[in-house]
Design an enzyme around this catalytic site. Structure first.
Site, PDB file in Angstrom:
ATOM      1  N   ILE A 249      65.397  13.580  11.698  1.00 43.80           N
ATOM      2  CA  ILE A 249      66.502  12.867  12.348  1.00 43.80           C
ATOM      3  C   ILE A 249      67.854  13.431  11.914  1.00 43.80           C
ATOM      4  CG2 ILE A 249      67.541  10.587  12.774  1.00 43.80           C
ATOM      5  CD1 ILE A 249      64.583  11.123  13.919  1.00 43.80           C
TER       6      ILE A 249
ATOM      7  N   GLU B 139      71.386  16.304  27.560  1.00 43.34           N
ATOM      8  CA  GLU B 139      71.012  16.773  26.218  1.00 43.34           C
ATOM      9  C   GLU B 139      70.649  18.264  26.250  1.00 43.34           C
ATOM     10  OE1 GLU B 139      68.024  14.400  24.292  1.00 43.34           O
ATOM     11  OE2 GLU B 139      67.632  15.923  22.774  1.00 43.34           O
TER      12      GLU B 139
ATOM     13  N   ASN C  39      60.683  24.749  24.158  1.00 42.74           N
ATOM     14  CA  ASN C  39      60.771  25.608  25.339  1.00 42.74           C
ATOM     15  C   ASN C  39      59.480  25.595  26.152  1.00 42.74           C
ATOM     16  OD1 ASN C  39      63.331  26.086  24.535  1.00 42.74           O
ATOM     17  ND2 ASN C  39      63.157  28.308  24.403  1.00 42.74           N
TER      18      ASN C  39
HETATM   19  C1  LIG Z   1      66.741  20.578  12.919  1.00 44.80           C
HETATM   20  C2  LIG Z   1      66.057  19.553  13.766  1.00 44.80           C
HETATM   21  C3  LIG Z   1      66.774  18.452  14.227  1.00 44.80           C
HETATM   22  C4  LIG Z   1      66.144  17.461  14.975  1.00 44.80           C
HETATM   23  N1  LIG Z   1      66.846  16.333  15.336  1.00 44.80           N
HETATM   24  C5  LIG Z   1      66.180  15.297  15.904  1.00 44.80           C
HETATM   25  C6  LIG Z   1      66.828  14.040  16.116  1.00 44.80           C
HETATM   26  O1  LIG Z   1      68.013  13.862  15.818  1.00 44.80           O
HETATM   27  N2  LIG Z   1      66.093  13.027  16.635  1.00 44.80           N
HETATM   28  C7  LIG Z   1      64.783  13.176  16.973  1.00 44.80           C
HETATM   29  O2  LIG Z   1      64.185  12.208  17.420  1.00 44.80           O
HETATM   30  N3  LIG Z   1      64.136  14.346  16.801  1.00 44.80           N
HETATM   31  C8  LIG Z   1      64.805  15.411  16.264  1.00 44.80           C
HETATM   32  N4  LIG Z   1      64.157  16.602  16.041  1.00 44.80           N
HETATM   33  C9  LIG Z   1      62.742  16.713  16.398  1.00 44.80           C
HETATM   34  C10 LIG Z   1      62.484  17.623  17.583  1.00 44.80           C
HETATM   35  O3  LIG Z   1      62.954  17.043  18.767  1.00 44.80           O
HETATM   36  C11 LIG Z   1      60.965  17.895  17.611  1.00 44.80           C
HETATM   37  O4  LIG Z   1      60.680  18.735  16.497  1.00 44.80           O
HETATM   38  C12 LIG Z   1      60.499  18.529  18.903  1.00 44.80           C
HETATM   39  O5  LIG Z   1      60.574  17.620  19.957  1.00 44.80           O
HETATM   40  C13 LIG Z   1      59.073  19.075  18.815  1.00 44.80           C
HETATM   41  O6  LIG Z   1      58.193  18.092  18.352  1.00 44.80           O
HETATM   42  P1  LIG Z   1      57.200  18.424  17.129  1.00 44.80           P
HETATM   43  O7  LIG Z   1      58.010  18.992  16.031  1.00 44.80           O
HETATM   44  O8  LIG Z   1      56.400  17.211  16.863  1.00 44.80           O
HETATM   45  O9  LIG Z   1      56.277  19.581  17.671  1.00 44.80           O
HETATM   46  P2  LIG Z   1      54.896  19.398  18.474  1.00 44.80           P
HETATM   47  O10 LIG Z   1      55.099  18.451  19.601  1.00 44.80           O
HETATM   48  O11 LIG Z   1      53.821  19.118  17.489  1.00 44.80           O
HETATM   49  O12 LIG Z   1      54.696  20.858  19.066  1.00 44.80           O
HETATM   50  C14 LIG Z   1      54.099  21.925  18.333  1.00 44.80           C
HETATM   51  C15 LIG Z   1      53.920  23.096  19.282  1.00 44.80           C
HETATM   52  O13 LIG Z   1      53.018  22.721  20.345  1.00 44.80           O
HETATM   53  C16 LIG Z   1      53.637  22.956  21.581  1.00 44.80           C
HETATM   54  N5  LIG Z   1      53.218  21.953  22.569  1.00 44.80           N
HETATM   55  C17 LIG Z   1      53.245  20.600  22.434  1.00 44.80           C
HETATM   56  N6  LIG Z   1      52.821  20.017  23.563  1.00 44.80           N
HETATM   57  C18 LIG Z   1      52.559  21.023  24.439  1.00 44.80           C
HETATM   58  C19 LIG Z   1      52.083  21.071  25.784  1.00 44.80           C
HETATM   59  N7  LIG Z   1      51.829  19.945  26.495  1.00 44.80           N
HETATM   60  N8  LIG Z   1      51.926  22.278  26.358  1.00 44.80           N
HETATM   61  C20 LIG Z   1      52.203  23.423  25.683  1.00 44.80           C
HETATM   62  N9  LIG Z   1      52.632  23.445  24.409  1.00 44.80           N
HETATM   63  C21 LIG Z   1      52.827  22.256  23.802  1.00 44.80           C
HETATM   64  C22 LIG Z   1      55.131  22.850  21.313  1.00 44.80           C
HETATM   65  O14 LIG Z   1      55.891  23.480  22.319  1.00 44.80           O
HETATM   66  C23 LIG Z   1      55.224  23.523  19.962  1.00 44.80           C
HETATM   67  O15 LIG Z   1      55.285  24.896  20.108  1.00 44.80           O
HETATM   68  C24 LIG Z   1      64.779  17.611  15.327  1.00 44.80           C
HETATM   69  C25 LIG Z   1      64.063  18.730  14.900  1.00 44.80           C
HETATM   70  C26 LIG Z   1      64.678  19.688  14.116  1.00 44.80           C
HETATM   71  C27 LIG Z   1      63.866  20.853  13.645  1.00 44.80           C
END
Ligand SMILES: Cc1cc2nc3c(=O)[nH]c(=O)nc-3n(C[C@H](O)[C@H](O)[C@H](O)COP(=O)(O)OP(=O)(O)OC[C@H]3O[C@@H](n4cnc5c(N)ncnc54)[C@H](O)[C@@H]3O)c2cc1C
Length: 382
Positions: A157, A244, A368
């Site tokens: 977050i 966003e 992406n």
């Molecule tokens: C520096 C930083 C700041 C952030 N700030 C915030 C914030 O303020 N508030 C907040 O709520 N979140 C925040 N985030 C979280 C961020 O939005 C998530 O990390 C992001 O949405 C990806 O989710 P995950 O990390 O759970 O990855 P996952 O969902 O576990 O994904 C892992 C991999 O699987 C791939 N994948 C997942 N589903 C699919 C699919 N259906 N098809 C193909 N590939 C897929 C993804 O693209 C990725 O490559 C932040 C993250 C970072 C690193």
């Protein structure tokens, strides 16, 4: 190329913004990066200077301006690599939820403070076991009398340590089928009993940002803090994603321009084999190619800015820009670092932090891969 998306008034605003950034923001970037957080004083000064929530309605202290003004703020912050202070998260990602879905009472209570830079905003969607798959969140908000009792964990977050008010995505109906229909948004103050800030996370990039864990331990939130209708949270989130993702594309292009500018200056100075490295054809071709891509990317982003200001539905196109510009940023910073040679690998050289900071751009605000799924759906592919 001259950017037609901005008018005379925008240029004047950019000058004002750049003066502020050079005086109040740029000199603090190194300190923020060392400490892992921005400071409240600069947020307040930015508020005083009218640089937070320029698009918010005038009756709450905003300027009622169009989104291009906020895009200028993002670009100027990105130009000096002030990623520690996430102005776009505050003004363009979180604040619009309050403006669009807040009750009159909620707006009067929090918007003026947010615009002044006194109340810093954040959004809690991601959980340890649910990021891209938002409908899979486990955080629950169960109604008990006049309160919701919130329990669960959030992670990654932004503004996690410094933030005052968070939009929290939680399940008010954990049994809903399909699950996304049970999701609601709550406005949660950091002073609420049971709101617990966890670790400030150790990152490879954006080191000045206080990305953190947040825990809700039977956190009591007054029922009047529900944002929008109960059970509509998922839909409200979807409605705001266009802006966003456009924010990421705007900042991404500004970061590309800065990295390219610094690299162009360096290759003209640095000498090898008796001549500036700018004379080598490899240097020329690499930079000519990236300069071309930067112009292409900027033209696309500017077109989307205009479309967004008009109120067009450009979700698919903004998703294209989000993945393409951030992918460009990753490729460009990697190639520019290479042109700096060993010096590029040193933390003291800004291109090294550009390279590390670029990595997250393809991950947050929807990965992406998720962008490509949205585009594919729009193409009728599933
Ligand atoms: C520096 C930083 C700041 C952030 N700030 C915030 C914030 O303020 N508030 C907040 O709520 N979140 C925040 N985030 C979280 C961020 O939005 C998530 O990390 C992001 O949405 C990806 O989710 P995950 O990390 O759970 O990855 P996952 O969902 O576990 O994904 C892992 C991999 O699987 C791939 N994948 C997942 N589903 C699919 C699919 N259906 N098809 C193909 N590939 C897929 C993804 O693209 C990725 O490559 C932040 C993250 C970072 C690193």
């Amino acid at each position: 190329m001259r950017r037609d998306v901005f008018g005379e008034e925008h240029s004047l605003f950019r000058d004002q913004c750049r003066r502020f950034v050079e005086k109040e923001v740029e000199p603090r970037v190194a300190e923020w990066n060392a400490r892992g957080s921005s400071d409240r004083e600069t947020w307040r000064k930015a508020g005083e200077a009218g640089l937070l929530g320029a698009c918010a309605p005038e009756e709450y202290g905003g300027a009622g301006a169009d989104f291009r003004y906020d895009a200028i703020v993002m670009e100027e912050w990105a130009r000096v690599r002030a990623h520690a202070m996430m102005v776009s998260l505050h003004s363009d990602i979180c604040m619009p939820y309050l403006v669009a879905y807040g009750s009159e009472e909620q707006k009067r209570r929090w918007l003026p403070g947010a615009i002044r830079g006194d109340v810093l905003l954040g959004i809690c969607m991601t959980e340890p076991a649910a990021g891209s798959d938002l409908a899979g969140i486990q955080t629950r908000a169960i109604r008990r009398g006049d309160d919701f009792v919130l329990s669960g964990s959030k992670t990654f977050i932004s503004n996690g340590q410094i933030g005052d008010l968070f939009i929290v995505v939680a399940k008010t109906d954990p049994g809903a089928d399909p699950p996304h229909r049970g999701i609601s948004l709550l406005l949660v103050e950091a002073t609420s009993p049971g709101f617990v800030r966890g670790r400030k996370l150790d990152k490879i990039g954006l080191v000045g940002q206080d990305t953190s864990e947040i825990f809700f331990e039977d956190c009591r939130v007054p029922a009047e803090n529900l944002l929008g209708q109960e059970g509509r949270g998922f839909y409200l989130l979807m409605e705001k994603l266009q802006q966003e993702r456009l924010c990421i594309a705007v900042a991404s292009m500004a970061s590309c321009r800065r990295a390219l500018e610094d690299t162009l200056a360096y290759v003209k100075e640095r000498r090898a084999f008796g001549q500036p490295i700018a004379r080598f054809q490899n240097t020329q071709f690499k930079l000519a190619e990236f300069a071309t891509e930067v112009e292409i990317g900027q033209a696309f982003v500017d077109q989307l800015l205009a479309a967004h200001v008009r109120g067009d539905d450009a979700v698919a196109e903004v998703s294209m820009a989000k993945w393409w510009t951030t992918d460009l940023q990753k490729r460009l910073t990697s190639a520019c670092l290479q042109l700096f040679g060993g010096q590029g690998f040193m933390r003291e050289t800004p291109i090294s932090t550009d390279y590390c900071d670029a990595a997250v751009q393809s991950i947050y605000a929807g990965t992406n891969e998720i962008m490509k799924l949205i585009i594919a759906r729009k193409l009728g592919l599933g």
